[in-house]
Design a protein around this motif. Structure first.
Motif, PDB file in Angstrom:
ATOM      1  N   TYR A  24       0.817  -1.215   0.000  1.00 45.88           N
ATOM      2  CA  TYR A  24       0.000   0.000   0.000  1.00 45.88           C
ATOM      3  C   TYR A  24       0.853   1.268   0.000  1.00 45.88           C
ATOM      4  O   TYR A  24       0.383   2.327  -0.420  1.00 45.88           O
ATOM      5  N   ALA A  25       2.109   1.168   0.449  1.00 43.33           N
ATOM      6  CA  ALA A  25       3.016   2.312   0.300  1.00 43.33           C
ATOM      7  C   ALA A  25       3.298   2.545  -1.177  1.00 43.33           C
ATOM      8  O   ALA A  25       3.321   3.693  -1.651  1.00 43.33           O
ATOM      9  N   GLY A  26       3.494   1.475  -1.933  1.00 41.54           N
ATOM     10  CA  GLY A  26       3.721   1.612  -3.369  1.00 41.54           C
ATOM     11  C   GLY A  26       2.508   2.156  -4.093  1.00 41.54           C
ATOM     12  O   GLY A  26       2.637   2.987  -5.008  1.00 41.54           O
ATOM     13  N   LEU A  27       1.308   1.710  -3.692  1.00 45.39           N
ATOM     14  CA  LEU A  27       0.086   2.217  -4.317  1.00 45.39           C
ATOM     15  C   LEU A  27      -0.070   3.712  -4.065  1.00 45.39           C
ATOM     16  O   LEU A  27      -0.422   4.480  -4.977  1.00 45.39           O
ATOM     17  N   ALA A  28       0.203   4.158  -2.840  1.00 46.96           N
ATOM     18  CA  ALA A  28       0.078   5.574  -2.506  1.00 46.96           C
ATOM     19  C   ALA A  28       1.090   6.413  -3.288  1.00 46.96           C
ATOM     20  O   ALA A  28       0.751   7.477  -3.826  1.00 46.96           O
ATOM     21  N   GLU A  29       2.330   5.950  -3.361  1.00 50.17           N
ATOM     22  CA  GLU A  29       3.358   6.727  -4.062  1.00 50.17           C
ATOM     23  C   GLU A  29       3.123   6.733  -5.569  1.00 50.17           C
ATOM     24  O   GLU A  29       3.362   7.748  -6.234  1.00 50.17           O
ATOM     25  N   ARG A  30       2.658   5.635  -6.115  1.00 54.95           N
ATOM     26  CA  ARG A  30       2.327   5.622  -7.548  1.00 54.95           C
ATOM     27  C   ARG A  30       1.195   6.595  -7.846  1.00 54.95           C
ATOM     28  O   ARG A  30       1.168   7.230  -8.911  1.00 54.95           O
ATOM     29  N   GLY A  31       0.260   6.717  -6.911  1.00 53.26           N
ATOM     30  CA  GLY A  31      -0.814   7.687  -7.084  1.00 53.26           C
ATOM     31  C   GLY A  31      -0.297   9.111  -7.107  1.00 53.26           C
ATOM     32  O   GLY A  31      -0.713   9.923  -7.948  1.00 53.26           O
ATOM     33  N   ARG A  32       0.622   9.438  -6.208  1.00 50.39           N
ATOM     34  CA  ARG A  32       1.201  10.785  -6.185  1.00 50.39           C
ATOM     35  C   ARG A  32       2.027  11.034  -7.448  1.00 50.39           C
ATOM     36  O   ARG A  32       2.015  12.140  -8.007  1.00 50.39           O
ATOM     37  N   LEU A  33       2.734  10.015  -7.890  1.00 47.33           N
ATOM     38  CA  LEU A  33       3.552  10.146  -9.092  1.00 47.33           C
ATOM     39  C   LEU A  33       2.678  10.387 -10.322  1.00 47.33           C
ATOM     40  O   LEU A  33       2.979  11.247 -11.157  1.00 47.33           O
ATOM     41  N   ALA A  34       1.576   9.639 -10.420  1.00 49.82           N
ATOM     42  CA  ALA A  34       0.675   9.804 -11.565  1.00 49.82           C
ATOM     43  C   ALA A  34      -0.022  11.155 -11.535  1.00 49.82           C
ATOM     44  O   ALA A  34      -0.267  11.768 -12.584  1.00 49.82           O
ATOM     45  N   GLU A  35      -0.322  11.641 -10.346  1.00 52.24           N
ATOM     46  CA  GLU A  35      -1.035  12.912 -10.217  1.00 52.24           C
ATOM     47  C   GLU A  35      -0.146  14.110 -10.530  1.00 52.24           C
ATOM     48  O   GLU A  35      -0.592  15.082 -11.150  1.00 52.24           O
ATOM     49  N   ALA A  89      16.069   9.152  -9.988  1.00 58.35           N
ATOM     50  CA  ALA A  89      15.317   8.338 -10.943  1.00 58.35           C
ATOM     51  C   ALA A  89      14.215   7.599 -10.202  1.00 58.35           C
ATOM     52  O   ALA A  89      14.411   7.130  -9.073  1.00 58.35           O
ATOM     53  N   VAL A  90      13.051   7.527 -10.849  1.00 64.73           N
ATOM     54  CA  VAL A  90      11.937   6.726 -10.343  1.00 64.73           C
ATOM     55  C   VAL A  90      11.819   5.505 -11.239  1.00 64.73           C
ATOM     56  O   VAL A  90      11.665   5.631 -12.461  1.00 64.73           O
ATOM     57  N   GLN A  91      11.902   4.327 -10.648  1.00 65.18           N
ATOM     58  CA  GLN A  91      11.957   3.091 -11.424  1.00 65.18           C
ATOM     59  C   GLN A  91      10.799   2.163 -11.045  1.00 65.18           C
ATOM     60  O   GLN A  91      10.263   2.218  -9.940  1.00 65.18           O
ATOM     61  N   ARG A  92      10.441   1.315 -11.997  1.00 72.71           N
ATOM     62  CA  ARG A  92       9.404   0.277 -11.839  1.00 72.71           C
ATOM     63  C   ARG A  92       8.023   0.857 -11.567  1.00 72.71           C
ATOM     64  O   ARG A  92       7.193   0.213 -10.945  1.00 72.71           O
ATOM     65  N   ALA A  93       7.761   2.067 -12.048  1.00 70.69           N
ATOM     66  CA  ALA A  93       6.452   2.685 -11.816  1.00 70.69           C
ATOM     67  C   ALA A  93       5.327   1.880 -12.456  1.00 70.69           C
ATOM     68  O   ALA A  93       4.201   1.844 -11.943  1.00 70.69           O
ATOM     69  N   ASP A  94       5.611   1.224 -13.597  1.00 70.64           N
ATOM     70  CA  ASP A  94       4.587   0.462 -14.311  1.00 70.64           C
ATOM     71  C   ASP A  94       4.609  -1.025 -13.970  1.00 70.64           C
ATOM     72  O   ASP A  94       3.742  -1.772 -14.436  1.00 70.64           O
ATOM     73  N   GLU A  95       5.565  -1.482 -13.190  1.00 68.09           N
ATOM     74  CA  GLU A  95       5.637  -2.890 -12.796  1.00 68.09           C
ATOM     75  C   GLU A  95       4.920  -3.043 -11.450  1.00 68.09           C
ATOM     76  O   GLU A  95       5.533  -3.007 -10.384  1.00 68.09           O
ATOM     77  N   LEU A  96       3.596  -3.232 -11.531  1.00 69.70           N
ATOM     78  CA  LEU A  96       2.754  -3.118 -10.342  1.00 69.70           C
ATOM     79  C   LEU A  96       2.992  -4.228  -9.320  1.00 69.70           C
ATOM     80  O   LEU A  96       2.673  -4.050  -8.143  1.00 69.70           O
ATOM     81  N   THR A  97       3.516  -5.357  -9.745  1.00 68.09           N
ATOM     82  CA  THR A  97       3.767  -6.447  -8.801  1.00 68.09           C
ATOM     83  C   THR A  97       5.113  -6.293  -8.101  1.00 68.09           C
ATOM     84  O   THR A  97       5.453  -7.110  -7.241  1.00 68.09           O
ATOM     85  N   LYS A  98       5.878  -5.254  -8.461  1.00 68.03           N
ATOM     86  CA  LYS A  98       7.180  -5.005  -7.842  1.00 68.03           C
ATOM     87  C   LYS A  98       7.140  -3.683  -7.077  1.00 68.03           C
ATOM     88  O   LYS A  98       6.325  -2.811  -7.366  1.00 68.03           O
ATOM     89  N   PRO A  99       8.036  -3.517  -6.105  1.00 66.21           N
ATOM     90  CA  PRO A  99       8.065  -2.256  -5.358  1.00 66.21           C
ATOM     91  C   PRO A  99       8.447  -1.086  -6.257  1.00 66.21           C
ATOM     92  O   PRO A  99       9.256  -1.234  -7.185  1.00 66.21           O
TER      93      PRO A  99
END
Length: 685
Positions: free
Chosen positions: A505-516, A539-549
């Motif tokens: 859920y930390a990854g989900l929250a940060e991906r949300g901020r990144l997308a926004e 660098a921000v990495q693995r933003a689209d690899e949802l099964t990875k951190p």
């Protein structure tokens, strides 16, 4: 005489136990000079206004061929300062539906000021009262009390009459300002049996029930014979027993939102009533409330819910075949593993339908072909299409009703569909007894991870035969791993790399901020949180690899406070951990609801230059919450010129009770204090 009247009069034979009537806690217009002393009221020193007394009396009276609910209310408020002036304007909501409406009558109000030890009264005039129509079903009466100033007391009273017997008006004991005394009384005749539900965490000062005498006048239409009614009415006096209730709360603190809460409605002290059954004939009670099984059957028949699960409309007049059926059937061949197939179906739905952000239990567009053509839908449309497509792929899938965190917690003992505002999908898996919960509205979440907004107790699976309750248990925790590898320069500067991994859920929250915000604004915000950092690469990495951190990789420099100091005080761990404790209040009346378990691990490795020595290695620390429900650990080790610090904060429960709050807060305080301890280094000549 009608059958209803005959049944009511039969209740006269019921035994009645009387209860001594209590005097009302307030009388309109009776304001004394001592009432103006704000120092006499708990919490007034930090509040803009204080409710001195809020008193309501609920009763059910006879009407024309029916009954009505009557609420009498008197409220008195002390205005402490100018910020409290807003409380001199009052809004009373009114509702109407299907020819019934709530009516406000007997409205009166006054403002009292203390002048030279005498109470001056200023009556509210009719010109200060306004009727506002909000929509077809909702209106409100708005009025403003006159001549309000700091230290004024305002008072108003009114009566609301309603034909809606099913749900009595909610009595709210708690408000945004302190309440000295709040009292609700009710007299509910024996032929209406209500369930009562208390909300919130403030205790009752008084809570009593007693059987009391009950009398009301009922106006019934006369029969004209042959089953016809006439214009003539007959007035009847009905006497039976009633259940009298009295609920009092005293010194209720002002409601203040705290970190990690769901919707405020779950926490504010209040009292609700729902009609359970009617018993005009005591030998033949008639249930009014539905059952979860009946609700499931009804939903599956509704076009805007069950209609999306069918391949044709209920009349068989047209096809409701999904445009995704062929692709779903192909996925069944390519993915023999059911869990992998479910994830592929979810991706298929997301490719064809975008979530609009509207939380809804019902579809606006029940035709699947049109829905896919529109390429967007609300929560019900997206996830009911998901259920349909999962079935097309050969999986056993059912919808699950959910109440999101901002909508409120579910009372499982109250079968009401309006407790829900969302729907997700459930897939039965042979190797997983709990099955798999899926949501296609959140493109940034990994398959099997419900959005955080859905983690709210239990959901109701809807299936032929009734369904069952399912725990909305998070499949992952909120996990952040920080790894810093640094070198100390001769001048006292730090250089190195920092990798931050956001899992679950930390990854989900940060991906949300990144997308926004986009990557540039995201990294700018990160620097604002850590003003000591100077980035040389990011660098921000693995933003689209949802099964990875999600990984944030940084090269940074931290300049020294002064060049080449003899003694260097380095708050090393504080540079990479949260600087603020979210739990500032000494006490808390409400649970701490994280939604998911949390864990934060920070590892800092520091390589020292030849001329620097550690004065003293930081001490180890291990703290455990009672029952093993949380832990903080800190350790420091040194090998040669390399120092390693490891901090780990674990919160193993999703929710902590108010009684557990002091220990939880102390855990955070001690952890932050440890992070703030500086590493003391001596520079050799």
């Amino acid at each position: 005489m009608t059958l209803l009247i005959r049944c009511l009069l039969a209740l006269l034979l019921a035994s009645v136990a009387t209860a001594h009537a209590q005097e009302a806690p307030i009388k309109f217009g009776k304001v004394e000079p001592r009432d103006f002393d704000a120092t006499a009221y708990k919490g007034a020193d930090a509040a803009p206004a204080v409710v001195l007394c809020d008193y309501g009396r609920l009763r059910i009276e006879g009407a024309h061929d029916g009954f009505k609910v009557v609420l009498e209310r008197i409220t008195r408020v002390l205005i402490v300062n100018k910020d409290g002036y807003e409380h001199a304007t009052v809004h009373v909501p009114l509702y109407r539906r299907e020819g019934k409406e709530e009516l406000l009558t007997q409205l009166r109000g006054a403002t009292y000021n203390l002048v030279n030890g005498q109470v001056e009264k200023h009556k509210m005039e009719d010109e200060s009262v306004f009727h506002e129509q909000i929509d077809a079903r909702h209106a409100r009466r708005r009025f403003t009390l006159p001549r309000v100033r700091e230290g004024s007391i305002i008072e108003y009273s009114y009566v609301v009459k309603s034909g809606f017997l099913y749900s009595l008006p909610t009595w709210n004991f708690q408000h945004d300002i302190p309440v000295v005394w709040s009292e609700c009384r009710a007299e509910l005749p024996a032929f209406f049996v209500y369930k009562e539900f208390s909300r919130g965490y403030h205790p009752y000062a008084v809570q009593t029930h007693a059987v009391v005498p009950y009398t009301t006048l009922y106006r019934a239409s006369e029969e004209a014979g042959m089953g016809l009614s006439s214009n003539n009415t007959v007035m009847q006096r009905l006497s039976t027993s009633a259940l009298g209730g009295r609920w009092v709360m005293q010194d209720v603190p002002a409601f203040r939102p705290e970190p990690y809460m769901t919707t405020e409605r779950d926490y504010r002290a209040a009292l609700d009533f729902e009609l359970h059954l009617t018993q005009f004939d005591p030998t033949r009670p008639r249930p009014v409330t539905s059952t979860w099984e009946k609700i499931a059957a009804q939903l599956l028949k509704q076009e805007d819910f069950g209609g999306l699960l069918k391949r044709e409309d209920f009349a068989g007049a047209f096809s409701n075949q999904s445009p995704l059926t062929a692709e779903a059937q192909a996925l069944a061949k390519h993915h023999p593993n059911p869990a992998e197939r479910a994830a592929a179906v979810r991706a298929l739905v997301q490719q064809n339908l975008r979530y609009t952000g509207e939380e809804s239990l019902f579809a606006r567009t029940p035709l699947l072909g049109k829905l896919v053509q529109l390429r967007q839908g609300n929560a019900a449309e997206v996830n009911l299409l998901l259920v349909h497509t999962l079935r097309d792929a050969g999986l056993e899938a059912h919808p699950v009703l959910v109440s999101t965190r901002d909508h409120g917690r579910i009372q499982t003992e109250v079968p009401l569909v309006n407790q829900f505002n969302y729907v997700v999908a459930h897939v039965a898996l042979h190797d997983q007894p709990a099955g798999l919960l899926l949501d296609a509205t959140e493109p940034l979440a990994a398959p099997g991870t419900l959005p955080l907004r859905c983690l709210n107790g239990q959901g109701r699976l809807i299936a032929p035969g009734g369904g069952r309750w399912l725990p909305l248990t998070p499949s992952q925790k909120h996990l952040r791993l920080t790894n810093a590898r640094l070198s100390l320069g001769e001048q006292g500067e730090l250089r190195g790399t920092v990798n931050v991994e956001y899992n679950g859920y930390a990854g989900l929250a940060e991906r949300g901020r990144l997308a926004e915000n986009g990557e540039k604004a995201y990294l700018t915000r990160l620097l604002q949180q850590h003003p000591d950092w100077q980035l040389t690469r990011s660098a921000v990495q693995r933003a689209d690899e949802l099964t990875k951190p999600l990984l944030v990789a940084l090269d940074l420099t931290v300049p020294p406070a002064q060049a080449a100091p003899t003694t260097l005080y380095l708050p090393l761990m504080q540079l990479f951990t949260d600087a603020q404790n979210p739990f500032q209040s000494d006490a808390r009346s409400y649970p701490v609801d994280f939604g998911a378990a949390h864990e934060y691990v920070t590892t800092v490795q520091l390589t020292l230059p030849p001329r620097y020595r550690i004065s003293e290695l930081p001490g180890q620390l291990l703290l455990d919450l009672p029952g093993g429900q949380g832990r903080y650990s800190y350790e420091a080790t040194q090998q040669g010129n390399v120092l390693q610090l490891v901090s780990r904060l674990q919160l193993r429960k999703t929710e902590y009770k108010p009684s557990e709050y002091p220990a939880l807060r102390e855990l955070f305080i001690r952890a932050q204090a440890k992070h703030a301890e500086p590493l003391v280094l001596q520079r050799q000549p």
